[in-house]
Design an enzyme around this catalytic site. Structure first.
Site, PDB file in Angstrom:
ATOM      1  N   HIS A  11       0.875  -1.184   0.000  1.00 14.75           N
ATOM      2  CA  HIS A  11       0.000   0.000   0.000  1.00 14.75           C
ATOM      3  C   HIS A  11       0.906   1.226   0.000  1.00 14.75           C
ATOM      4  CE1 HIS A  11      -2.787  -2.788   2.297  1.00 14.75           C
ATOM      5  NE2 HIS A  11      -3.649  -2.245   1.486  1.00 14.75           N
ATOM      6  N   ASP A  28       1.824   1.958   3.575  1.00 18.35           N
ATOM      7  CA  ASP A  28       2.621   0.967   4.332  1.00 18.35           C
ATOM      8  C   ASP A  28       4.066   1.445   4.422  1.00 18.35           C
ATOM      9  OD1 ASP A  28       0.524  -0.844   4.444  1.00 18.35           O
ATOM     10  OD2 ASP A  28       1.224  -2.047   2.749  1.00 18.35           O
TER      11      ASP A  28
HETATM   12  C1  GLC Z   1      -6.122  -4.518   2.677  1.00 18.62           C
HETATM   13  C2  GLC Z   1      -7.060  -5.697   2.645  1.00 18.62           C
HETATM   14  C3  GLC Z   1      -6.572  -6.727   1.676  1.00 18.62           C
HETATM   15  C4  GLC Z   1      -6.361  -6.087   0.345  1.00 18.62           C
HETATM   16  C5  GLC Z   1      -5.386  -4.952   0.457  1.00 18.62           C
HETATM   17  C6  GLC Z   1      -5.187  -4.304  -0.886  1.00 18.62           C
HETATM   18  O1  GLC Z   1      -4.921  -4.871   3.268  1.00 18.62           O
HETATM   19  O2  GLC Z   1      -7.200  -6.256   3.916  1.00 18.62           O
HETATM   20  O3  GLC Z   1      -7.467  -7.789   1.541  1.00 18.62           O
HETATM   21  O4  GLC Z   1      -5.898  -7.037  -0.564  1.00 18.62           O
HETATM   22  O5  GLC Z   1      -5.860  -4.022   1.381  1.00 18.62           O
HETATM   23  O6  GLC Z   1      -5.620  -3.013  -0.957  1.00 18.62           O
END
Ligand code: GLC
Ligand code: MN
Ligand code: MN
Length: 412
Positions: A77, A80
Protein backbone atom coordinates in the site's frame (compact mmCIF):
# COMPACT_ATOMS: atom_id res chain seq x y z
CA UNK A 1 9.69 -32.93 27.74
CA UNK A 2 11.88 -30.46 29.57
CA UNK A 3 10.99 -26.77 29.39
CA UNK A 4 12.60 -25.07 26.40
CA UNK A 5 14.40 -21.91 27.54
CA UNK A 6 14.07 -18.85 25.29
CA UNK A 7 17.59 -19.12 23.91
CA UNK A 8 16.88 -22.62 22.58
CA UNK A 9 13.51 -21.97 20.99
CA UNK A 10 14.66 -20.75 17.59
CA UNK A 11 16.92 -23.76 17.21
CA UNK A 12 13.97 -26.00 18.02
CA UNK A 13 11.78 -24.24 15.46
CA UNK A 14 14.52 -24.51 12.83
CA UNK A 15 15.08 -28.20 13.55
CA UNK A 16 11.37 -29.01 13.27
CA UNK A 17 11.04 -26.99 10.05
CA UNK A 18 13.88 -29.07 8.63
CA UNK A 19 12.28 -32.26 9.88
CA UNK A 20 9.02 -31.37 8.07
CA UNK A 21 10.77 -31.81 4.75
CA UNK A 22 9.05 -31.01 1.46
CA UNK A 23 10.56 -27.53 1.21
CA UNK A 24 11.48 -26.03 -2.17
CA UNK A 25 14.69 -24.15 -2.75
CA UNK A 26 14.59 -20.36 -3.13
CA UNK A 27 15.43 -20.78 -6.83
CA UNK A 28 12.47 -23.06 -7.40
CA UNK A 29 10.19 -20.72 -5.45
CA UNK A 30 11.29 -17.78 -7.59
CA UNK A 31 10.00 -19.47 -10.74
CA UNK A 32 6.40 -18.87 -9.67
CA UNK A 33 4.64 -15.51 -9.90
CA UNK A 34 4.26 -15.34 -6.13
CA UNK A 35 4.16 -11.93 -4.47
CA UNK A 36 4.59 -11.05 -0.83
CA UNK A 37 2.80 -7.97 0.48
CA UNK A 38 4.60 -5.50 2.70
CA UNK A 39 1.56 -5.41 4.98
CA UNK A 40 1.43 -9.17 5.46
CA UNK A 41 4.99 -9.48 6.71
CA UNK A 42 4.83 -6.32 8.80
CA UNK A 43 1.48 -7.14 10.40
CA UNK A 44 2.06 -6.97 14.15
CA UNK A 45 -0.86 -9.14 15.22
CA UNK A 46 -3.09 -6.27 16.31
CA UNK A 47 -6.86 -6.07 15.78
CA UNK A 48 -9.89 -4.64 17.51
CA UNK A 49 -9.54 -7.02 20.44
CA UNK A 50 -5.82 -7.65 20.26
CA UNK A 51 -2.64 -5.86 21.20
CA UNK A 52 0.32 -6.35 18.86
CA UNK A 53 2.46 -9.43 19.50
CA UNK A 54 5.30 -8.59 17.13
CA UNK A 55 7.58 -5.58 16.83
CA UNK A 56 7.44 -3.21 13.87
CA UNK A 57 9.49 -4.02 10.80
CA UNK A 58 10.17 -1.91 7.73
CA UNK A 59 10.35 -2.61 4.00
CA UNK A 60 14.13 -3.08 3.96
CA UNK A 61 13.86 -6.07 6.29
CA UNK A 62 10.78 -7.47 4.56
CA UNK A 63 12.35 -7.28 1.11
CA UNK A 64 15.60 -8.82 2.32
CA UNK A 65 13.79 -11.72 4.01
CA UNK A 66 11.50 -12.31 1.01
CA UNK A 67 14.63 -12.43 -1.13
CA UNK A 68 16.19 -15.09 1.09
CA UNK A 69 13.03 -17.21 1.01
CA UNK A 70 12.74 -16.93 -2.77
CA UNK A 71 9.60 -14.79 -3.00
CA UNK A 72 10.29 -13.02 -6.28
CA UNK A 73 7.78 -10.16 -6.07
CA UNK A 74 6.80 -7.57 -3.51
CA UNK A 75 3.76 -5.30 -3.26
CA UNK A 76 2.63 -2.55 -0.95
CA UNK A 77 0.00 0.00 0.00
CA UNK A 78 1.18 3.57 -0.48
CA UNK A 79 0.96 4.25 3.25
CA UNK A 80 2.62 0.97 4.33
CA UNK A 81 5.91 2.51 3.30
CA UNK A 82 5.33 6.26 3.02
CA UNK A 83 3.83 8.08 6.01
CA UNK A 84 0.55 9.74 4.93
CA UNK A 85 1.95 13.25 5.48
CA UNK A 86 4.89 12.54 3.16
CA UNK A 87 2.77 11.19 0.29
CA UNK A 88 3.37 13.16 -2.89
CA UNK A 89 6.15 15.22 -1.25
CA UNK A 90 9.95 15.08 -1.26
CA UNK A 91 9.94 12.37 1.39
CA UNK A 92 8.17 10.10 -1.08
CA UNK A 93 10.96 10.34 -3.69
CA UNK A 94 13.57 9.53 -1.12
CA UNK A 95 11.63 6.47 0.14
CA UNK A 96 10.86 5.25 -3.38
CA UNK A 97 14.58 5.42 -4.18
CA UNK A 98 15.35 3.35 -1.08
CA UNK A 99 12.73 0.79 -2.10
CA UNK A 100 14.24 0.56 -5.59
CA UNK A 101 17.63 -0.08 -4.06
CA UNK A 102 16.33 -2.76 -1.68
CA UNK A 103 14.52 -4.55 -4.49
CA UNK A 104 17.60 -4.48 -6.70
CA UNK A 105 19.91 -5.59 -3.86
CA UNK A 106 17.79 -8.63 -3.09
CA UNK A 107 16.65 -9.57 -6.59
CA UNK A 108 12.93 -8.78 -6.20
CA UNK A 109 10.51 -6.90 -8.44
CA UNK A 110 7.58 -4.77 -7.38
CA UNK A 111 4.50 -6.39 -8.93
CA UNK A 112 1.71 -4.26 -7.53
CA UNK A 113 0.86 -1.09 -5.66
CA UNK A 114 -2.38 -0.35 -3.86
CA UNK A 115 -3.85 2.75 -2.28
CA UNK A 116 -4.93 2.62 1.32
CA UNK A 117 -8.37 4.28 1.34
CA UNK A 118 -9.63 2.80 4.59
CA UNK A 119 -7.24 3.32 7.52
CA UNK A 120 -6.62 7.05 7.65
CA UNK A 121 -9.21 9.11 9.54
CA UNK A 122 -9.92 11.12 6.39
CA UNK A 123 -11.65 7.98 5.06
CA UNK A 124 -14.04 7.67 8.02
CA UNK A 125 -16.96 8.11 5.62
CA UNK A 126 -15.22 6.09 2.91
CA UNK A 127 -13.26 7.01 -0.20
CA UNK A 128 -16.41 8.28 -1.96
CA UNK A 129 -17.82 10.44 0.83
CA UNK A 130 -20.19 13.35 0.15
CA UNK A 131 -17.66 16.04 0.83
CA UNK A 132 -15.91 17.01 -2.44
CA UNK A 133 -12.58 17.62 -0.72
CA UNK A 134 -12.50 14.08 0.66
CA UNK A 135 -13.16 12.73 -2.83
CA UNK A 136 -10.55 15.01 -4.32
CA UNK A 137 -8.10 13.72 -1.71
CA UNK A 138 -8.98 10.09 -2.60
CA UNK A 139 -8.42 10.86 -6.29
CA UNK A 140 -5.13 12.48 -5.42
CA UNK A 141 -4.07 9.38 -3.48
CA UNK A 142 -4.89 6.93 -6.27
CA UNK A 143 -3.17 9.14 -8.86
CA UNK A 144 -0.12 9.34 -6.66
CA UNK A 145 -0.11 5.55 -6.27
CA UNK A 146 -0.12 5.23 -10.06
CA UNK A 147 3.01 7.43 -10.09
CA UNK A 148 4.65 5.24 -7.45
CA UNK A 149 3.71 2.12 -9.39
CA UNK A 150 5.41 3.36 -12.53
CA UNK A 151 8.48 4.44 -10.56
CA UNK A 152 8.76 0.97 -9.04
CA UNK A 153 8.09 -0.88 -12.30
CA UNK A 154 4.78 -2.41 -11.15
CA UNK A 155 2.35 -4.04 -13.57
CA UNK A 156 -0.74 -3.97 -11.36
CA UNK A 157 -2.66 -1.58 -9.14
CA UNK A 158 -5.21 -2.99 -6.70
CA UNK A 159 -8.22 -1.24 -5.18
CA UNK A 160 -9.94 -2.61 -2.15
CA UNK A 161 -12.57 0.05 -1.47
CA UNK A 162 -12.57 -0.70 2.26
CA UNK A 163 -15.12 1.52 3.88
CA UNK A 164 -17.31 2.10 0.80
CA UNK A 165 -20.56 1.45 2.63
CA UNK A 166 -22.16 2.36 5.93
CA UNK A 167 -23.01 1.38 9.46
CA UNK A 168 -26.34 3.14 9.62
CA UNK A 169 -28.75 3.74 6.77
CA UNK A 170 -30.21 6.84 5.25
CA UNK A 171 -27.36 9.31 4.90
CA UNK A 172 -26.16 8.28 1.46
CA UNK A 173 -27.66 7.48 -1.91
CA UNK A 174 -25.86 4.34 -3.04
CA UNK A 175 -26.07 5.19 -6.74
CA UNK A 176 -24.40 8.52 -6.06
CA UNK A 177 -21.65 6.97 -3.92
CA UNK A 178 -20.89 4.46 -6.66
CA UNK A 179 -20.66 7.24 -9.24
CA UNK A 180 -18.24 9.05 -6.99
CA UNK A 181 -16.20 5.91 -6.46
CA UNK A 182 -16.00 5.50 -10.25
CA UNK A 183 -14.67 9.07 -10.47
CA UNK A 184 -11.66 8.05 -8.38
CA UNK A 185 -10.95 5.05 -10.62
CA UNK A 186 -11.33 7.23 -13.69
CA UNK A 187 -8.80 9.64 -12.22
CA UNK A 188 -6.36 6.77 -11.64
CA UNK A 189 -6.76 5.37 -15.16
CA UNK A 190 -6.37 8.78 -16.76
CA UNK A 191 -3.24 9.52 -14.80
CA UNK A 192 -1.96 6.09 -15.77
CA UNK A 193 -2.48 6.74 -19.48
CA UNK A 194 -0.53 10.00 -19.14
CA UNK A 195 2.37 8.60 -17.13
CA UNK A 196 2.66 5.39 -19.14
CA UNK A 197 2.94 7.46 -22.31
CA UNK A 198 5.61 9.70 -20.82
CA UNK A 199 7.60 6.75 -19.51
CA UNK A 200 6.99 4.59 -22.52
CA UNK A 201 5.63 1.82 -20.34
CA UNK A 202 2.40 -0.18 -20.65
CA UNK A 203 -0.45 1.07 -18.50
CA UNK A 204 -1.08 -0.74 -15.24
CA UNK A 205 -3.75 -3.35 -14.85
CA UNK A 206 -6.21 -1.85 -12.36
CA UNK A 207 -7.79 -4.60 -10.27
CA UNK A 208 -10.80 -4.26 -7.98
CA UNK A 209 -10.98 -6.39 -4.86
CA UNK A 210 -14.28 -7.10 -3.14
CA UNK A 211 -14.92 -8.11 0.44
CA UNK A 212 -18.47 -8.81 1.66
CA UNK A 213 -18.23 -7.36 5.18
CA UNK A 214 -15.71 -5.40 7.25
CA UNK A 215 -14.89 -2.67 7.84
CA UNK A 216 -18.45 -1.42 7.21
CA UNK A 217 -21.64 -3.19 8.23
CA UNK A 218 -23.03 -2.79 4.71
CA UNK A 219 -20.72 -2.78 1.71
CA UNK A 220 -21.68 -1.30 -1.66
CA UNK A 221 -19.56 -3.67 -3.78
CA UNK A 222 -19.48 -6.83 -1.66
CA UNK A 223 -18.47 -9.53 -4.17
CA UNK A 224 -16.39 -10.04 -7.28
CA UNK A 225 -19.65 -10.34 -9.21
CA UNK A 226 -20.75 -6.94 -7.96
CA UNK A 227 -17.40 -5.59 -9.11
CA UNK A 228 -17.93 -7.11 -12.57
CA UNK A 229 -21.31 -5.41 -12.80
CA UNK A 230 -19.68 -2.15 -11.70
CA UNK A 231 -16.96 -2.45 -14.36
CA UNK A 232 -19.67 -2.96 -16.97
CA UNK A 233 -22.01 -0.27 -15.61
CA UNK A 234 -20.91 2.51 -17.94
CA UNK A 235 -19.55 4.56 -15.03
CA UNK A 236 -15.92 3.78 -15.85
CA UNK A 237 -14.33 5.73 -18.67
CA UNK A 238 -11.74 2.98 -19.31
CA UNK A 239 -13.42 -0.32 -18.40
CA UNK A 240 -10.85 -2.20 -20.49
CA UNK A 241 -8.16 -1.07 -18.03
CA UNK A 242 -10.07 -2.40 -15.01
CA UNK A 243 -10.31 -6.03 -13.93
CA UNK A 244 -10.45 -8.04 -10.73
CA UNK A 245 -8.27 -9.09 -7.85
CA UNK A 246 -10.47 -11.67 -6.15
CA UNK A 247 -9.36 -12.84 -2.73
CA UNK A 248 -10.00 -16.50 -2.00
CA UNK A 249 -11.30 -15.90 1.52
CA UNK A 250 -13.40 -12.87 0.59
CA UNK A 251 -15.51 -15.07 -1.70
CA UNK A 252 -15.77 -17.77 0.95
CA UNK A 253 -16.83 -15.20 3.55
CA UNK A 254 -20.17 -14.54 1.85
CA UNK A 255 -20.78 -18.25 1.38
CA UNK A 256 -19.76 -18.37 -2.27
CA UNK A 257 -17.73 -21.08 -3.96
CA UNK A 258 -14.39 -19.40 -4.68
CA UNK A 259 -13.84 -21.65 -7.68
CA UNK A 260 -17.16 -20.60 -9.20
CA UNK A 261 -16.43 -16.91 -8.52
CA UNK A 262 -13.08 -17.31 -10.28
CA UNK A 263 -14.78 -19.06 -13.18
CA UNK A 264 -17.14 -16.10 -13.65
CA UNK A 265 -14.18 -13.72 -13.60
CA UNK A 266 -12.37 -15.89 -16.16
CA UNK A 267 -15.39 -15.87 -18.46
CA UNK A 268 -15.46 -12.07 -18.27
CA UNK A 269 -11.74 -11.96 -19.11
CA UNK A 270 -11.15 -10.09 -15.86
CA UNK A 271 -9.18 -12.49 -13.67
CA UNK A 272 -5.96 -10.50 -13.54
CA UNK A 273 -4.62 -10.83 -10.00
CA UNK A 274 -5.43 -13.26 -7.19
CA UNK A 275 -5.04 -12.92 -3.41
CA UNK A 276 -4.33 -16.33 -1.94
CA UNK A 277 -5.14 -17.26 1.64
CA UNK A 278 -7.61 -19.39 3.56
CA UNK A 279 -10.31 -19.25 6.23
CA UNK A 280 -13.88 -20.19 7.00
CA UNK A 281 -17.29 -19.63 5.44
CA UNK A 282 -19.48 -16.85 6.83
CA UNK A 283 -16.92 -15.65 9.35
CA UNK A 284 -14.71 -12.61 9.52
CA UNK A 285 -11.60 -11.99 7.49
CA UNK A 286 -9.21 -14.31 9.32
CA UNK A 287 -6.63 -14.25 6.48
CA UNK A 288 -5.06 -17.62 7.28
CA UNK A 289 -2.16 -18.95 5.21
CA UNK A 290 -3.11 -20.65 1.94
CA UNK A 291 -4.11 -24.31 2.22
CA UNK A 292 -4.22 -24.53 6.01
CA UNK A 293 -8.02 -24.80 6.16
CA UNK A 294 -9.37 -25.93 2.80
CA UNK A 295 -6.61 -27.77 0.93
CA UNK A 296 -9.06 -29.82 -1.13
CA UNK A 297 -10.91 -26.74 -2.32
CA UNK A 298 -7.57 -25.09 -3.04
CA UNK A 299 -6.49 -28.01 -5.15
CA UNK A 300 -9.71 -27.64 -7.10
CA UNK A 301 -9.23 -23.91 -7.54
CA UNK A 302 -5.73 -24.43 -8.93
CA UNK A 303 -6.94 -27.14 -11.31
CA UNK A 304 -9.33 -24.55 -12.75
CA UNK A 305 -6.65 -21.86 -13.02
CA UNK A 306 -4.23 -24.24 -14.70
CA UNK A 307 -6.92 -25.36 -17.12
CA UNK A 308 -7.43 -21.72 -18.16
CA UNK A 309 -3.74 -20.77 -18.22
CA UNK A 310 -4.03 -18.13 -15.52
CA UNK A 311 -0.65 -16.38 -15.58
CA UNK A 312 -1.18 -13.50 -13.12
CA UNK A 313 0.27 -13.08 -9.66
CA UNK A 314 -0.52 -15.26 -6.66
CA UNK A 315 -0.42 -12.72 -3.88
CA UNK A 316 0.17 -14.03 -0.36
CA UNK A 317 -2.46 -11.81 1.25
CA UNK A 318 -2.66 -13.55 4.58
CA UNK A 319 -1.68 -12.62 8.11
CA UNK A 320 0.85 -14.66 10.06
CA UNK A 321 -1.05 -15.59 13.25
CA UNK A 322 -0.50 -13.64 16.46
CA UNK A 323 1.18 -16.68 17.98
CA UNK A 324 3.99 -16.54 15.43
CA UNK A 325 7.05 -14.53 16.47
CA UNK A 326 8.95 -11.99 14.37
CA UNK A 327 11.49 -14.72 13.74
CA UNK A 328 8.76 -17.22 12.92
CA UNK A 329 7.23 -14.92 10.26
CA UNK A 330 10.20 -15.58 7.98
CA UNK A 331 11.42 -18.90 9.40
CA UNK A 332 8.05 -20.66 9.27
CA UNK A 333 5.08 -18.61 8.08
CA UNK A 334 6.16 -17.36 4.64
CA UNK A 335 8.28 -20.28 3.47
CA UNK A 336 5.62 -22.77 4.51
CA UNK A 337 2.84 -20.78 2.80
CA UNK A 338 4.87 -20.61 -0.41
CA UNK A 339 5.64 -24.32 -0.25
CA UNK A 340 2.03 -25.32 0.34
CA UNK A 341 1.03 -23.24 -2.63
CA UNK A 342 3.68 -24.77 -4.89
CA UNK A 343 2.79 -28.29 -3.78
CA UNK A 344 -0.90 -27.68 -4.48
CA UNK A 345 -0.05 -26.13 -7.85
CA UNK A 346 2.04 -29.16 -8.77
CA UNK A 347 -0.73 -31.48 -7.60
CA UNK A 348 -3.17 -29.56 -9.76
CA UNK A 349 -0.88 -30.35 -12.67
CA UNK A 350 -0.99 -34.01 -11.64
CA UNK A 351 -4.79 -33.94 -11.51
CA UNK A 352 -4.95 -32.51 -15.03
CA UNK A 353 -2.70 -35.28 -16.33
CA UNK A 354 -4.23 -38.05 -14.28
CA UNK A 355 -5.40 -40.86 -16.55
CA UNK A 356 -8.40 -41.70 -14.37
CA UNK A 357 -9.64 -38.13 -14.03
CA UNK A 358 -9.13 -37.64 -17.76
CA UNK A 359 -10.93 -40.72 -18.88
CA UNK A 360 -13.79 -40.21 -16.45
CA UNK A 361 -14.19 -36.57 -17.52
CA UNK A 362 -14.10 -37.43 -21.20
CA UNK A 363 -16.58 -40.26 -20.72
CA UNK A 364 -19.00 -37.92 -18.94
CA UNK A 365 -18.78 -35.49 -21.84
CA UNK A 366 -19.23 -38.26 -24.41
CA UNK A 367 -22.57 -39.29 -22.93
CA UNK A 368 -24.26 -42.61 -23.65
CA UNK A 369 -25.05 -42.20 -27.33
CA UNK A 370 -28.76 -42.81 -26.78
CA UNK A 371 -30.71 -41.77 -29.85
CA UNK A 372 -31.58 -38.06 -30.16
CA UNK A 373 -35.20 -37.38 -29.34
CA UNK A 374 -35.35 -40.05 -26.61
CA UNK A 375 -37.57 -39.09 -23.71
CA UNK A 376 -36.24 -37.88 -20.37
CA UNK A 377 -36.58 -41.22 -18.64
CA UNK A 378 -34.72 -43.05 -21.41
CA UNK A 379 -31.91 -40.45 -21.34
CA UNK A 380 -31.65 -40.70 -17.56
CA UNK A 381 -31.50 -44.49 -17.70
CA UNK A 382 -28.86 -44.40 -20.42
CA UNK A 383 -26.58 -42.11 -18.34
CA UNK A 384 -27.04 -43.79 -14.96
CA UNK A 385 -23.78 -45.70 -14.72
CA UNK A 386 -21.78 -42.89 -16.30
CA UNK A 387 -22.86 -40.36 -13.69
CA UNK A 388 -21.31 -42.45 -10.92
CA UNK A 389 -18.04 -41.05 -12.24
CA UNK A 390 -18.75 -37.72 -10.52
CA UNK A 391 -18.10 -39.33 -7.18
CA UNK A 392 -15.16 -41.29 -8.51
CA UNK A 393 -13.51 -38.06 -9.69
CA UNK A 394 -14.04 -36.50 -6.25
CA UNK A 395 -12.45 -39.58 -4.66
CA UNK A 396 -9.52 -39.36 -7.04
CA UNK A 397 -8.90 -35.71 -6.11
CA UNK A 398 -8.79 -36.62 -2.44
CA UNK A 399 -6.50 -39.54 -3.23
CA UNK A 400 -4.08 -37.26 -5.02
CA UNK A 401 -4.31 -34.62 -2.29
CA UNK A 402 -3.56 -37.07 0.50
CA UNK A 403 -1.22 -39.28 -1.47
CA UNK A 404 -3.64 -42.18 -0.93
CA UNK A 405 -3.09 -43.45 -4.46
CA UNK A 406 0.42 -44.26 -3.34
CA UNK A 407 -0.83 -46.31 -0.42
CA UNK A 408 -0.31 -45.49 3.24
CA UNK A 409 0.06 -47.51 6.39
CA UNK A 410 0.56 -46.51 9.99
CA UNK A 411 3.00 -48.54 12.03
CA UNK A 412 2.80 -47.57 15.67
C1 GLC B 1 -6.12 -4.52 2.68
C2 GLC B 1 -7.06 -5.70 2.64
C3 GLC B 1 -6.57 -6.73 1.68
C4 GLC B 1 -6.36 -6.09 0.35
C5 GLC B 1 -5.39 -4.95 0.46
C6 GLC B 1 -5.19 -4.30 -0.89
O1 GLC B 1 -4.92 -4.87 3.27
O2 GLC B 1 -7.20 -6.26 3.92
O3 GLC B 1 -7.47 -7.79 1.54
O4 GLC B 1 -5.90 -7.04 -0.56
O5 GLC B 1 -5.86 -4.02 1.38
O6 GLC B 1 -5.62 -3.01 -0.96
MN1 MN C 1 -6.77 -9.06 -0.22
MN1 MN D 1 -8.80 -10.78 3.58
Amino acid sequence: MKPVPPNQQRALVDRLVQACGGAYSPDVRRKYFISGPQWAASYQGQALFHAPTRSAIGFEDVIREYGKIGIGYWCTHDSDVIPAEQLGRDGQCEIVARIQKSLADHGLKCSMVTTETFFHEVFAAGPAAESPEIREYAAYRVRNTVDIGHELGAQFAVYWPGSLGYYTQGAIDETQSLRWYADALNAACERDIEVAKKKNRPTLKHCLEAKPFEPQAEILLPTSDAMLAFIGSGLLRHPEMVGLNPEYLHELMWGGAPRAALARALLAGKLWHFDINDGYRLKHDVDIGVGLVNPLDWLNVLVLLRAHNYAGPFNLDYKPPRTTSNYGVFAVSFPSAVDRFITLWEMAGEVREDAIVREATEALKAGSGVAAGADGKAIADANKELLTLHELIAHRLVQILLGLHRGRQYFA
